[in-house]
Structures are given as C-alpha cells and as structure tokens.
Design an enzyme around this catalytic site. Structure first.
Site, mmCIF file in Angstrom:
data_model
loop_
_atom_site.group_PDB
_atom_site.id
_atom_site.type_symbol
_atom_site.label_atom_id
_atom_site.label_comp_id
_atom_site.label_asym_id
_atom_site.label_seq_id
_atom_site.Cartn_x
_atom_site.Cartn_y
_atom_site.Cartn_z
ATOM 1 N N THR A 151 -4.959 -0.540 3.865
ATOM 2 C CA THR A 151 -5.221 -0.484 5.304
ATOM 3 C C THR A 151 -5.913 -1.763 5.740
ATOM 4 O O THR A 151 -6.897 -2.175 5.139
ATOM 5 C CB THR A 151 -6.113 0.750 5.592
ATOM 6 O OG1 THR A 151 -5.331 1.916 5.357
ATOM 7 C CG2 THR A 151 -6.627 0.749 7.018
ATOM 8 N N ALA A 203 -1.358 2.532 4.810
ATOM 9 C CA ALA A 203 -1.148 3.898 5.277
ATOM 10 C C ALA A 203 -0.691 3.881 6.737
ATOM 11 O O ALA A 203 -1.276 3.200 7.574
ATOM 12 C CB ALA A 203 -2.434 4.698 5.132
ATOM 13 N N HIS A 216 1.119 9.968 1.180
ATOM 14 C CA HIS A 216 -0.299 9.747 0.847
ATOM 15 C C HIS A 216 -0.979 11.098 0.624
ATOM 16 O O HIS A 216 -1.391 11.763 1.565
ATOM 17 C CB HIS A 216 -0.968 8.982 1.990
ATOM 18 C CG HIS A 216 -2.316 8.418 1.653
ATOM 19 N ND1 HIS A 216 -3.050 8.802 0.551
ATOM 20 C CD2 HIS A 216 -3.067 7.476 2.285
ATOM 21 C CE1 HIS A 216 -4.195 8.117 0.533
ATOM 22 N NE2 HIS A 216 -4.224 7.310 1.575
ATOM 23 N N HIS A 230 -7.287 10.573 -1.650
ATOM 24 C CA HIS A 230 -8.456 10.042 -0.925
ATOM 25 C C HIS A 230 -9.030 10.904 0.183
ATOM 26 O O HIS A 230 -9.638 10.387 1.121
ATOM 27 C CB HIS A 230 -8.123 8.651 -0.360
ATOM 28 C CG HIS A 230 -7.850 7.640 -1.441
ATOM 29 N ND1 HIS A 230 -7.174 6.458 -1.222
ATOM 30 C CD2 HIS A 230 -8.163 7.628 -2.763
ATOM 31 C CE1 HIS A 230 -7.072 5.780 -2.343
ATOM 32 N NE2 HIS A 230 -7.668 6.477 -3.304
ATOM 33 N N TYR A 286 -7.613 12.748 2.534
ATOM 34 C CA TYR A 286 -6.903 12.909 3.801
ATOM 35 C C TYR A 286 -6.177 14.262 3.826
ATOM 36 O O TYR A 286 -6.357 15.076 2.924
ATOM 37 C CB TYR A 286 -6.007 11.690 4.052
ATOM 38 C CG TYR A 286 -6.857 10.433 4.154
ATOM 39 C CD1 TYR A 286 -7.782 10.300 5.188
ATOM 40 C CD2 TYR A 286 -6.819 9.431 3.182
ATOM 41 C CE1 TYR A 286 -8.626 9.198 5.263
ATOM 42 C CE2 TYR A 286 -7.654 8.315 3.250
ATOM 43 C CZ TYR A 286 -8.561 8.208 4.300
ATOM 44 O OH TYR A 286 -9.399 7.130 4.371
ATOM 45 N N ARG A 289 -11.883 6.678 -12.749
ATOM 46 C CA ARG A 289 -13.052 5.794 -12.745
ATOM 47 C C ARG A 289 -13.389 5.257 -11.361
ATOM 48 O O ARG A 289 -14.430 4.629 -11.173
ATOM 49 C CB ARG A 289 -12.826 4.624 -13.692
ATOM 50 C CG ARG A 289 -11.700 3.701 -13.254
ATOM 51 C CD ARG A 289 -11.404 2.666 -14.316
ATOM 52 N NE ARG A 289 -10.222 1.885 -13.965
ATOM 53 C CZ ARG A 289 -9.624 1.046 -14.778
ATOM 54 N NH1 ARG A 289 -10.080 0.895 -16.014
ATOM 55 N NH2 ARG A 289 -8.570 0.368 -14.397
ATOM 56 N N ALA A 310 -3.446 3.048 -10.576
ATOM 57 C CA ALA A 310 -4.194 2.108 -9.740
ATOM 58 C C ALA A 310 -5.673 2.394 -9.870
ATOM 59 O O ALA A 310 -6.067 3.516 -10.190
ATOM 60 C CB ALA A 310 -3.788 2.263 -8.275
ATOM 61 N N GLY A 368 -9.142 -0.401 -10.090
ATOM 62 C CA GLY A 368 -10.017 -1.211 -10.934
ATOM 63 C C GLY A 368 -9.299 -2.011 -12.008
ATOM 64 O O GLY A 368 -9.928 -2.494 -12.943
HETATM 65 C C1 FMN Z 1 -9.110 -2.816 2.121
HETATM 66 C C2 FMN Z 1 -8.608 -1.583 1.426
HETATM 67 C C3 FMN Z 1 -7.726 -0.737 2.090
HETATM 68 C C4 FMN Z 1 -7.183 0.362 1.430
HETATM 69 N N1 FMN Z 1 -6.261 1.145 2.082
HETATM 70 C C5 FMN Z 1 -5.619 2.132 1.427
HETATM 71 C C6 FMN Z 1 -4.542 2.837 2.029
HETATM 72 O O1 FMN Z 1 -4.132 2.565 3.172
HETATM 73 N N2 FMN Z 1 -3.945 3.818 1.308
HETATM 74 C C7 FMN Z 1 -4.351 4.133 0.036
HETATM 75 O O2 FMN Z 1 -3.759 5.026 -0.577
HETATM 76 N N3 FMN Z 1 -5.348 3.459 -0.566
HETATM 77 C C8 FMN Z 1 -5.973 2.461 0.087
HETATM 78 N N4 FMN Z 1 -6.947 1.735 -0.561
HETATM 79 C C9 FMN Z 1 -7.167 1.939 -1.997
HETATM 80 C C10 FMN Z 1 -6.327 0.926 -2.790
HETATM 81 O O3 FMN Z 1 -4.941 1.174 -2.658
HETATM 82 C C11 FMN Z 1 -6.691 0.947 -4.294
HETATM 83 O O4 FMN Z 1 -6.419 2.214 -4.826
HETATM 84 C C12 FMN Z 1 -8.155 0.593 -4.505
HETATM 85 O O5 FMN Z 1 -8.479 -0.629 -3.850
HETATM 86 C C13 FMN Z 1 -8.482 0.434 -5.996
HETATM 87 O O6 FMN Z 1 -7.638 -0.533 -6.588
HETATM 88 P P1 FMN Z 1 -8.158 -2.028 -6.902
HETATM 89 O O7 FMN Z 1 -9.298 -1.877 -7.847
HETATM 90 O O8 FMN Z 1 -6.971 -2.705 -7.495
HETATM 91 O O9 FMN Z 1 -8.589 -2.629 -5.598
HETATM 92 C C14 FMN Z 1 -7.555 0.654 0.103
HETATM 93 C C15 FMN Z 1 -8.472 -0.183 -0.553
HETATM 94 C C16 FMN Z 1 -8.993 -1.279 0.086
HETATM 95 C C17 FMN Z 1 -9.935 -2.194 -0.659
#
Ligand code: FMN
Length: 370
Positions: free
Chosen positions: A31, A62, A181, A184, A186, A273, A301, A303
């Site tokens: 997002t 999303a 989705h 998280h 929702y 995690r 996905a 981290g």
């Molecule tokens: C700026 C930002 C926006 C995100 N928006 C969404 C989203 O729209 N839909 C979703 O399922 N997860 C969203 N997430 C979660 C990410 O898809 C991802 O699962 C999370 O950042 C952990 O992965 P990473 O460690 O590679 O960043 C968002 C995360 C961040 C940092």
C-alpha cells in the site's frame, strides 16, 4: 544464466501454472496511498514498471472491492469503470516489460471509520466489537476506528459478490490474476480469527464456519476468472488489528487443505515471525506444515533477505519469496540479488506519503546508484 546466478536459488526459473517465471523474487503487495480519491494514478505506471523484470511476478497494492472497502486515504479501488480504466496503462506497462501482474483485492472491514464510508455509515465486519485507536504504521498518526456494524447473515452474499465483481474488473483491466487479501486483520481475517469473530450463525464458531466466508469468496472468484488465476494471502499467526487466533496452526492447516479443493494457483503466507506488518522477531513457529499441505505454488513473505530467501527455496520451504520493503527501495531487486550487489535502504517516512515521486519512483537503480 551465469554460473554465479545459478547458485542463487532465488534466480532460478519456476513454472507457476500457466506462467513461466524466470526467477522467484516476487514484489509483495505494498500500500502506497498515492491513488488519489481511490483512483490509480499515472505515476503508478513508472513505479510498477520500474519493479518489473521479464518473467517476474508482481502483486499490486491492496485494492478495494467496493465503496465500503476502504480504511486508508488514497488507496486504489477496482469497483468503478474509472478505476478499471486507470489501471489499464499501469498493467500494460508491466506487460510491456514481460512481467506477470496480480491484483490484490481487499476489504478492510472494521479497520476503517465512518469518514471512509458512504454516507458516513458504520464500517462492516464479522462482529460489532470495536478496535481500539492505534498508532499508524508511520509511527506518528493515530488511527481512530468507528465501531463496526456486524453483517447480518443475509447480507454476506452481497459482499462475496463484490469480490467476484472486483476480480472480473481486474481481469478487464488486464491483470493476469487476483490475490484475495485474507491477511493482516482485514475483513476476511476478521471472519477467520476466533478472537474477532463472535458470530452464532453458520459463519461463526467452528473453524469450518469461520473459514466459510473466505472459501465462498475463493469459490466465486475461481468460478468467475478460473482457479488458475487466483491466489490468496493469509497470515494465520499474525494478530495485527486485534485479529489473533487461539490456534493459528490449525487455522493455517485447515485453510491450506481446504484451498486444494478449489485448485487455486497459489497460497501466499506471511511468516509467523512478523510481529507487526513490518517488524520481525524470533519465533518458534513455521509455515512448513502449510507448505506441505497445500498442493499449489507456495509463496512466503516476511522479513526475508537474499540469503534467507535462497535458503527457503533450496530447502523447499517455498516456491517463491515475496519481498516488501527491500523491493520498495530497490526497483531492480532481482538483478541486485543475482549480482549480490548492495541494496538501497528504505525510508519508512515516505512509505505512505502522497508525493508522486519522493520515496516512490526516486529509489536509484544499480547503474545510477552513487
Ligand atoms: C509500506 C507497506 C505497505 C504494505 N501494504 C500491504 C498491502 O497492501 N497488502 C498486504 O497484504 N501487505 C502489505 N504490507 C506487508 C508486506 O506485503 C510484507 O508482508 C511485509 O512488508 C513484510 O515483508 P518484508 O519484510 O519483505 O518487508 C505492506 C508493508 C509495507 C512496509
């Protein structure tokens, strides 16, 4: 592929159903709140095309399924003709570079307030339990939530239908498929998690009942666009937005097994995690049982970095790995992983600002990095 690259497991080809992926580095849904008035904007053409590689999989931010689906300013939708038309050049730009693009469709449920709702009505949910105010992910603003209105049983088919229509519209916009989705905290997660769902009808109580809403959506979306174009994102272990579950492992396993019945393309799970949407911690739980239970493509996905992602693929714990923050800050992330090049650092302060360039399309590519 070079000898160096072939040792990088993330940079090996993978056949995901009809899609021939040239590597396993997926753009996670992110997002960015730059879709003014819920309409995707021309600056998203550059943003997504920067993150496209030939044979790479991208998942969109999303995207709302209806006018009750929003809970944040300037997130895109896919329920109006104007939104569908606005997505088209963005999708075209990804396809022009050989990318595969899925649209993540969502409904925030109670993670909203009446200011985002038509006629200032209450947000809808699986429950009428309100959320307590929370610090936004930017760490500054406090989000206030309006008490939700618990959906009546007879209203649920209409919401399910909104997901079907949104999937149809996403295909009309040119997307290769949709990701539902279900993570998280929702709406879909609000039905699945026993700490939120307090219903007494056929959508509440048992695990089977709590997962009914999610599975009905999967069914109608699969019937509409074909199961080979449908994925789902789940975060059974997470408790963001007060959406914990007393037995997340059972929930994750139940869903992984149930998905097999519909033959959908992929299951995308967030690592246990992930303590918050963007912060990792040590954790004894694993997604391996769900990986083993699900017959389709399994995306993980949360981290991940290059080393960790390579290891997950090498150990067959995942087919594909989605990267959020690293991909946000490194438009050419797959290439950097291939070369083991240094990475740009992400700037959290610009994740959600509305600027069409800053923190969005101005992260440098390898060639132009200082
Ligand atoms: C700026 C930002 C926006 C995100 N928006 C969404 C989203 O729209 N839909 C979703 O399922 N997860 C969203 N997430 C979660 C990410 O898809 C991802 O699962 C999370 O950042 C952990 O992965 P990473 O460690 O590679 O960043 C968002 C995360 C961040 C940092």
């Amino acid at each position: 592929m070079s000898a160096e690259a072939s040792s990088v497991r993330l940079i090996t080809p993978y056949k995901m159903g009809r899609f021939d992926l040239s590597h396993r580095v997926v753009l996670a849904p992110l997002t960015r709140q730059r879709s003014y008035h819920n309409v995707p904007q021309p600056h998203a053409i550059l943003y997504y095309s920067q993150r496209t590689s030939k044979g790479g999989l991208l998942i969109s931010e999303a995207t709302g399924v209806s006018d009750t689906a929003q809970g944040y300013p300037d997130t895109p939708g896919v329920w109006t003709k104007e939104q569908v038309e606005a997505w088209k050049p963005i999708v075209d730009a990804v396809h022009a570079k050989g990318g595969i693009f899925f649209c993540q469709i969502w409904h925030v449920g109670r993670v909203s307030n009446s200011g985002f709702q038509p006629n200032g009505q209450a947000p809808i949910s699986s429950t009428d339990k309100p959320l307590t105010p929370q610090l936004r992910a930017n760490g500054v603003d406090v989000a206030e939530f309006s008490p939700p209105r618990c959906l009546r049983t007879d209203e649920i088919p209409e919401i399910v239908n909104h997901f079907r229509l949104a999937a149809r519209n996403a295909m009309e916009a040119g997307f290769d498929g949709v990701e539902i989705h279900g993570a998280h905290g929702y709406l879909i997660d609000q039905f699945m998690k026993d700490q939120v769902n307090d219903r007494t009808d056929q959508y509440g109580g048992s695990l089977e009942n709590r997962c009914r809403f999610a599975l009905e959506i999967i069914k109608v979306v699969s019937d509409e666009i074909g199961p080979d174009r449908v994925g789902i994102r789940l975060s059974p272990f997470a408790d963001y937005m007060e959406s914990g579950d007393s037995n997340p492992k059972a929930l994750g396993l139940y869903m992984a097994e149930a998905l097999n019945k519909y033959g959908i393309l992929y299951c995308h799970m967030v690592e246990p995690r992930m303590k918050t949407v963007a912060e990792k911690c040590d954790c004894p739980h694993s997604l391996v049982p769900m990986r083993n239970a699900f017959g389709g493509t399994f995306i993980v996905a949360g981290g991940y970095d290059r080393e960790d992602g390579n290891k997950a693929v090498a150990e067959n714990r995942a087919d594909l790995v989605a990267f959020g923050r690293l991909f946000l800050a490194n438009p050419d992330l797959p290439r950097r992983f291939e070369l083991d090049a240094p990475l740009n650092k992400y700037n959290r302060n610009t994740f959600y600002i509305s600027d069409p360039v800053v923190g969005y399309t101005d992260y440098p590519f390898l060639e132009t990095a200082a």
